[in-house]
Design a protein around this motif. Structure first.
Motif, PDB file in Angstrom:
ATOM      1  N   ASP A 193       0.815  -1.214   0.000  1.00  0.00           N
ATOM      2  CA  ASP A 193       0.000   0.000   0.000  1.00  0.00           C
ATOM      3  C   ASP A 193       0.848   1.264   0.000  1.00  0.00           C
ATOM      4  O   ASP A 193       0.345   2.351   0.274  1.00  0.00           O
ATOM      5  CB  ASP A 193      -0.931  -0.003   1.213  1.00  0.00           C
ATOM      6  N   ARG A 194       2.140   1.141  -0.302  1.00  0.00           N
ATOM      7  CA  ARG A 194       3.026   2.300  -0.315  1.00  0.00           C
ATOM      8  C   ARG A 194       3.578   2.517  -1.721  1.00  0.00           C
ATOM      9  O   ARG A 194       3.853   1.568  -2.448  1.00  0.00           O
ATOM     10  CB  ARG A 194       4.191   2.106   0.666  1.00  0.00           C
ATOM     11  N   PHE A 195       3.730   3.772  -2.078  1.00  0.00           N
ATOM     12  CA  PHE A 195       4.335   4.101  -3.362  1.00  0.00           C
ATOM     13  C   PHE A 195       5.101   5.413  -3.208  1.00  0.00           C
ATOM     14  O   PHE A 195       4.718   6.287  -2.435  1.00  0.00           O
ATOM     15  CB  PHE A 195       3.299   4.194  -4.472  1.00  0.00           C
ATOM     16  N   ALA A 196       6.210   5.500  -3.967  1.00  0.00           N
ATOM     17  CA  ALA A 196       7.072   6.678  -3.870  1.00  0.00           C
ATOM     18  C   ALA A 196       7.930   6.767  -5.128  1.00  0.00           C
ATOM     19  O   ALA A 196       8.071   5.805  -5.892  1.00  0.00           O
ATOM     20  CB  ALA A 196       7.946   6.605  -2.622  1.00  0.00           C
ATOM     21  N   ASN A 197       8.537   7.929  -5.331  1.00  0.00           N
ATOM     22  CA  ASN A 197       9.448   8.149  -6.447  1.00  0.00           C
ATOM     23  C   ASN A 197      10.861   7.781  -5.979  1.00  0.00           C
ATOM     24  O   ASN A 197      11.491   8.523  -5.229  1.00  0.00           O
ATOM     25  CB  ASN A 197       9.378   9.608  -6.895  1.00  0.00           C
ATOM     26  N   LYS A 198      11.354   6.628  -6.417  1.00  0.00           N
ATOM     27  CA  LYS A 198      12.627   6.106  -5.931  1.00  0.00           C
ATOM     28  C   LYS A 198      13.666   6.073  -7.047  1.00  0.00           C
ATOM     29  O   LYS A 198      13.344   5.840  -8.207  1.00  0.00           O
ATOM     30  CB  LYS A 198      12.437   4.689  -5.377  1.00  0.00           C
ATOM     31  N   PRO A 199      14.938   6.287  -6.684  1.00  0.00           N
ATOM     32  CA  PRO A 199      15.997   6.160  -7.698  1.00  0.00           C
ATOM     33  C   PRO A 199      16.259   4.692  -8.011  1.00  0.00           C
ATOM     34  O   PRO A 199      16.100   3.816  -7.155  1.00  0.00           O
ATOM     35  CB  PRO A 199      17.209   6.812  -7.028  1.00  0.00           C
ATOM     36  N   PHE A 200      16.656   4.442  -9.244  1.00  0.00           N
ATOM     37  CA  PHE A 200      17.028   3.090  -9.664  1.00  0.00           C
ATOM     38  C   PHE A 200      18.492   3.104 -10.050  1.00  0.00           C
ATOM     39  O   PHE A 200      18.938   3.942 -10.841  1.00  0.00           O
ATOM     40  CB  PHE A 200      16.176   2.631 -10.850  1.00  0.00           C
ATOM     41  N   SER A 201      19.273   2.178  -9.499  1.00  0.00           N
ATOM     42  CA  SER A 201      20.700   2.070  -9.764  1.00  0.00           C
ATOM     43  C   SER A 201      21.008   0.728 -10.389  1.00  0.00           C
ATOM     44  O   SER A 201      20.180  -0.190 -10.400  1.00  0.00           O
ATOM     45  CB  SER A 201      21.515   2.250  -8.473  1.00  0.00           C
ATOM     46  N   PHE A 202      22.229   0.617 -10.917  1.00  0.00           N
ATOM     47  CA  PHE A 202      22.644  -0.655 -11.488  1.00  0.00           C
ATOM     48  C   PHE A 202      22.726  -1.708 -10.386  1.00  0.00           C
ATOM     49  O   PHE A 202      22.904  -1.403  -9.212  1.00  0.00           O
ATOM     50  CB  PHE A 202      23.996  -0.501 -12.186  1.00  0.00           C
ATOM     51  N   VAL A 203      22.602  -2.978 -10.787  1.00  0.00           N
ATOM     52  CA  VAL A 203      22.474  -4.059  -9.819  1.00  0.00           C
ATOM     53  C   VAL A 203      23.686  -4.128  -8.896  1.00  0.00           C
ATOM     54  O   VAL A 203      23.549  -4.309  -7.683  1.00  0.00           O
ATOM     55  CB  VAL A 203      22.282  -5.400 -10.558  1.00  0.00           C
ATOM     56  N   LEU A 204      24.897  -3.988  -9.434  1.00  0.00           N
ATOM     57  CA  LEU A 204      26.114  -4.064  -8.627  1.00  0.00           C
ATOM     58  C   LEU A 204      26.868  -2.741  -8.695  1.00  0.00           C
ATOM     59  O   LEU A 204      26.932  -2.105  -9.748  1.00  0.00           O
ATOM     60  CB  LEU A 204      27.019  -5.194  -9.117  1.00  0.00           C
ATOM     61  N   ASN A 205      27.454  -2.327  -7.574  1.00  0.00           N
ATOM     62  CA  ASN A 205      28.246  -1.104  -7.540  1.00  0.00           C
ATOM     63  C   ASN A 205      29.635  -1.291  -8.117  1.00  0.00           C
ATOM     64  O   ASN A 205      30.283  -0.330  -8.524  1.00  0.00           O
ATOM     65  CB  ASN A 205      28.358  -0.592  -6.107  1.00  0.00           C
ATOM     66  N   ILE A 206      30.142  -2.535  -8.134  1.00  0.00           N
ATOM     67  CA  ILE A 206      31.465  -2.813  -8.679  1.00  0.00           C
ATOM     68  C   ILE A 206      31.385  -4.126  -9.454  1.00  0.00           C
ATOM     69  O   ILE A 206      30.687  -5.059  -9.043  1.00  0.00           O
ATOM     70  CB  ILE A 206      32.528  -2.898  -7.560  1.00  0.00           C
ATOM     71  N   MET A 207      32.081  -4.169 -10.581  1.00  0.00           N
ATOM     72  CA  MET A 207      32.074  -5.364 -11.414  1.00  0.00           C
ATOM     73  C   MET A 207      33.504  -5.769 -11.738  1.00  0.00           C
ATOM     74  O   MET A 207      34.197  -5.075 -12.490  1.00  0.00           O
ATOM     75  CB  MET A 207      31.293  -5.123 -12.709  1.00  0.00           C
ATOM     76  N   PRO A 208      33.978  -6.880 -11.188  1.00  0.00           N
ATOM     77  CA  PRO A 208      35.291  -7.399 -11.572  1.00  0.00           C
ATOM     78  C   PRO A 208      35.174  -8.240 -12.842  1.00  0.00           C
ATOM     79  O   PRO A 208      34.122  -8.777 -13.162  1.00  0.00           O
ATOM     80  CB  PRO A 208      35.691  -8.251 -10.373  1.00  0.00           C
ATOM     81  N   SER A 209      36.286  -8.348 -13.562  1.00  0.00           N
ATOM     82  CA  SER A 209      36.297  -9.118 -14.799  1.00  0.00           C
ATOM     83  C   SER A 209      37.698  -9.648 -15.049  1.00  0.00           C
ATOM     84  O   SER A 209      38.689  -8.947 -14.839  1.00  0.00           O
ATOM     85  CB  SER A 209      35.845  -8.251 -15.973  1.00  0.00           C
ATOM     86  N   VAL A 210      37.784 -10.897 -15.498  1.00  0.00           N
ATOM     87  CA  VAL A 210      39.044 -11.528 -15.876  1.00  0.00           C
ATOM     88  C   VAL A 210      38.910 -11.988 -17.318  1.00  0.00           C
ATOM     89  O   VAL A 210      37.937 -12.662 -17.682  1.00  0.00           O
ATOM     90  CB  VAL A 210      39.399 -12.711 -14.964  1.00  0.00           C
ATOM     91  N   ASN A 211      39.881 -11.630 -18.144  1.00  0.00           N
ATOM     92  CA  ASN A 211      39.802 -11.902 -19.569  1.00  0.00           C
ATOM     93  C   ASN A 211      41.125 -12.480 -20.050  1.00  0.00           C
ATOM     94  O   ASN A 211      42.197 -11.934 -19.758  1.00  0.00           O
ATOM     95  CB  ASN A 211      39.474 -10.601 -20.314  1.00  0.00           C
ATOM     96  N   TYR A 212      41.052 -13.592 -20.799  1.00  0.00           N
ATOM     97  CA  TYR A 212      42.246 -14.196 -21.398  1.00  0.00           C
ATOM     98  C   TYR A 212      42.317 -13.796 -22.867  1.00  0.00           C
ATOM     99  O   TYR A 212      41.311 -13.832 -23.582  1.00  0.00           O
ATOM    100  CB  TYR A 212      42.217 -15.718 -21.289  1.00  0.00           C
ATOM    101  N   TYR A 213      43.506 -13.390 -23.332  1.00  0.00           N
ATOM    102  CA  TYR A 213      43.675 -12.995 -24.719  1.00  0.00           C
ATOM    103  C   TYR A 213      44.864 -13.718 -25.333  1.00  0.00           C
ATOM    104  O   TYR A 213      45.828 -14.103 -24.652  1.00  0.00           O
ATOM    105  CB  TYR A 213      43.862 -11.480 -24.846  1.00  0.00           C
ATOM    106  N   TYR A 214      44.768 -13.926 -26.644  1.00  0.00           N
ATOM    107  CA  TYR A 214      45.843 -14.589 -27.388  1.00  0.00           C
ATOM    108  C   TYR A 214      45.887 -13.995 -28.787  1.00  0.00           C
ATOM    109  O   TYR A 214      44.865 -13.904 -29.472  1.00  0.00           O
ATOM    110  CB  TYR A 214      45.601 -16.091 -27.474  1.00  0.00           C
TER     111      TYR A 214
END
Length: 681
Positions: A658-679
């Motif tokens: 029964d509640r509603f408000a104007n809320k901010p929406f942010s990305f799911v994670l605040n930090i995203m690590p990544s490991v990538n192999y290249y050749y």
């Protein structure tokens, strides 16, 4: 002695003296050349990945090897947004905004062939596989050869033939991509690239929004064949295909949403170079197709739209004169809502339109004295719209766009360039979504929609230090935009009312102005640039509910960008990017009412508020396991948003019980690590 004999002796003496002088000079040169091996001359090599060619920024794709990779991918457009005058977007938004212009005001292309939707879903990635191309050319003014109000971004393949087998392979947590370069004959080669995503395998939790599971995948495929029968002629055949598939299911509401879109591009080019002249010709076909469908218990809604273009272009460069001509036939299906269910009112069927576009352009560079170069130009255009109704007349529009630029060489290493132009644009892109979803659609000029046009002014100062270590540029620009369009509808218009595209479009004008400053370090182990932009993008739609002027939805008043690469040793390299920018505008609700279980919202001034400041720091480290000639393999570790700044993406109405408000929406994670192999080999 006779006068004739004395004259002969005098001539012989002069010849002997000249010969002796030349022998001495030659002896001195020989002596100098023998001493050269004992002289040590050293200097720092310019190793920047950013060049400036005729006012355009050219970014080498070699830069992508060292930069932070978001979920394993280093995207070219992501780094184009780090240049001054190009706005950095937040997550879920892959639009390109140059000098305050809307996304559709800029031409994004492959070898000059337009790509009508150059982004994948999350806004992290464009459709461009960086290893397939040689460089990216960004022109913020676009000149007279592109029929757009803004700038242009062109991905260009290598202009040299490969002589040995080679390629690149990259394996990341979200997708893998590879490029293979094959020398077919001494006069021809073939380059193949592919990229495929498997996002749901590892990141399914990240794709859950409000307990709704998002199923997503995308792919990109490139082919480039080059044949060079002789040094003067080059024939290139190029093709690209990419597609996205998105699905969302909500068991609580028995809702199933499906969104699919794809791009296709095919082109054949011929380049002929003769003494003092270069003729380039190309024939091409490009297409973008979008299909959206939502089904629920009592209703089904689909929003198909597509656009395709078949064209021919020729350009002749003769010394300082460039002449071009282009013809294009479009096939456009504007957004066509189709509804089925109990509450369906009506579905207005849109006709497929077939407008024709012709243009001719020319520029010539004049040298005025020793320090001034002036380049006048002119673009003549004709656009014939398709008939939207069987009995409706075909509208034809003519345009004449003058252009002039003047470059003053103040000193050996400094220039001041003034440019002024009038531009027309006949294709528009609009839609109700601003979340990076390709639910926007294209429409042509026609009945009730005049071609958009603009008046542009700019002044650019550039200087390079005496040792070419540093480059400084400062630019001021002003644009007056006319016949602008803005979409005022929403998805509920398709369900609860009779749809009419003309009623959903607002007509108005805009003004963009600002200042861009960049300082670049071009030599040494540490290279990169620091840029700052301040600008406004105002819009005004008189006679509508939006009174007065208001900022465009994509506007960021202030933006500070930094890009750096650092080579620590033979095997170690580091990269970093930093963004700090003002928040984008949004329309804030002022009051909520609940009447018969329906929420009634009263909003304040249109785009009268702003979300919070956007800030992000990305870091990467690359280590080469082995480097043997052209063979190179290693690992890249990247961190996206190292400072974990909670960036607001947009504001939305959040309802819980029964509640509603104007809320901010942010990305799911605040930090995203990544490991990538290249050749590479």
């Amino acid at each position: 002695m006779s006068t004739h004999t004395a004259e002969n002796l005098r001539l012989r003496l002069i010849l002997l003296l000249c010969l002796a002088t030349s022998v001495v000079s030659a002896q001195e040169q020989d002596t100098l050349s023998r001493d050269l091996p004992n002289v040590s001359v050293s200097g720092r090599r310019v190793n920047t990945y950013l060049q400036t060619v005729r006012g355009a920024s050219v970014v080498s794709m070699e830069m992508m090897r060292q930069m932070p990779r978001i979920l394993g991918n280093a995207d070219p457009i992501h780094y184009a947004m780090m240049l001054p005058g190009v706005q950095t977007n937040s997550e879920y938004d892959a639009g390109l905004h140059i000098q305050g212009c809307d996304n559709s005001h800029n031409m994004v292309s492959i070898g000059g062939v337009p790509i009508y939707n150059a982004s994948h879903l999350l806004g992290f990635f464009s459709v461009f596989n960086a290893t397939h191309y040689s460089d990216m050319r960004l022109d913020k003014s676009a000149g007279v050869f592109v029929g757009r109000l803004g700038g242009s971004l062109d991905m260009r393949p290598a202009d040299t033939l490969v002589t040995t087998w080679g390629g690149d392979l990259s394996v990341g947590p979200m997708s893998s991509q590879g490029t293979l370069r094959v020398p077919l004959t001494p006069k021809s080669d073939l380059i193949l690239s592919a990229r495929a995503a498997y996002l749901n395998l590892l990141y399914s939790r990240w794709l859950t929004i409000d307990d709704q599971q998002l199923r997503y995948s995308f792919c990109d495929y490139n082919l480039t064949y080059t044949f060079r029968p002789d040094p003067r002629n080059t024939v290139t055949a190029e093709a690209y295909f990419g597609g996205d598939r998105v699905g969302v299911k909500d068991a609580a509401y028995t809702m199933d949403s499906r969104l699919r879109w794809s791009n296709f591009m095919g082109a054949v080019r011929w380049r002929h170079a003769s003494d003092g002249a270069v003729l380039e010709q190309s024939a091409w076909h490009t297409a973008y197709r979008n299909r959206f469908r939502l089904t629920q218990t009592n209703i089904a809604v689909s929003l198909p739209s597509d656009i395709s273009t078949t064209g021919y272009r020729a350009q002749l460069t003769l010394g300082r004169t460039v002449v071009g001509a282009e013809a294009a036939i479009h096939a456009i299906l504007p957004q066509t809502p189709q509804t089925d269910g109990l509450i369906m009112r009506n579905s207005a069927e849109q006709r497929r339109l077939h407008p024709v576009e012709l243009s001719a352009s020319a520029t010539h560079t004049l040298a005025v004295g020793r320090r001034l170069e002036v380049t006048p130009g002119l673009r003549l255009g004709m656009f014939s719209s398709g008939s939207e109704e069987p009995s409706a007349p075909v509208k034809t529009f003519f345009s004449a766009d003058p252009y002039v630029s003047a470059t003053l060489h103040i000193m050996r290493s400094s220039t001041l360039t003034f440019a002024a132009a009038v531009k027309h644009q006949n294709l528009f892109k609009t839609g109700f979504s601003q979340l990076g979803l390709p639910t926007e659609f294209w429409i042509p000029a026609g009945a009730g929609r005049r071609p958009q046009y603009s008046y542009d002014l700019s002044l650019l100062f550039e200087t390079v230090s005496s040792g070419r270590m540093w480059r400084l540029s400062a630019e001021v620009y002003h644009k007056w935009l006319r016949h602008q369009l803005e979409y005022d509808g929403n998805v509920f218009d398709f369900i609860f009312s009779e749809y009419n595209l003309a009623d959903a479009l607002l007509h108005g004008r805009g003004t963009n102005y600002g200042v861009n400053i960049m300082l670049e370090k071009r030599k040494g182990r540490l290279t990169g640039w620091l840029s700052y932009s301040v600008g406004r993008a105002w819009r005004r739609f008189p006679g509508t509910k939006y009174t007065g002027k208001y900022p465009a939805s994509h506007e960021r008043i202030h933006e500070l960008n930094a890009v750096a690469t650092f080579r620590l040793a033979r095997r170690w390299s580091f990269g970093a990017t930093m963004v700090a920018a003002s928040g984008t505008p949004y329309t804030a609700p002022e009051r909520f009412y609940l009447i018969n279980n329906n929420i009634i919202t009263e909003f304040g001034d249109h785009n009268g508020c702003r979300i919070g400041t956007y800030a992000r720091l990305d870091l990467s480290a690359s280590y080469d396991f082995s480097v043997r000639g052209r063979r190179r393999s290693g690992i890249n570790v990247s961190l996206y948003n190292v400072t974990m700044h909670n960036n607001e993406l947009f504001r939305r109405l959040k309802i819980y019980k029964d509640r509603f408000a104007n809320k901010p929406f942010s990305f799911v994670l605040n930090i995203m690590p990544s490991v990538n192999y290249y050749y590479s080999f």
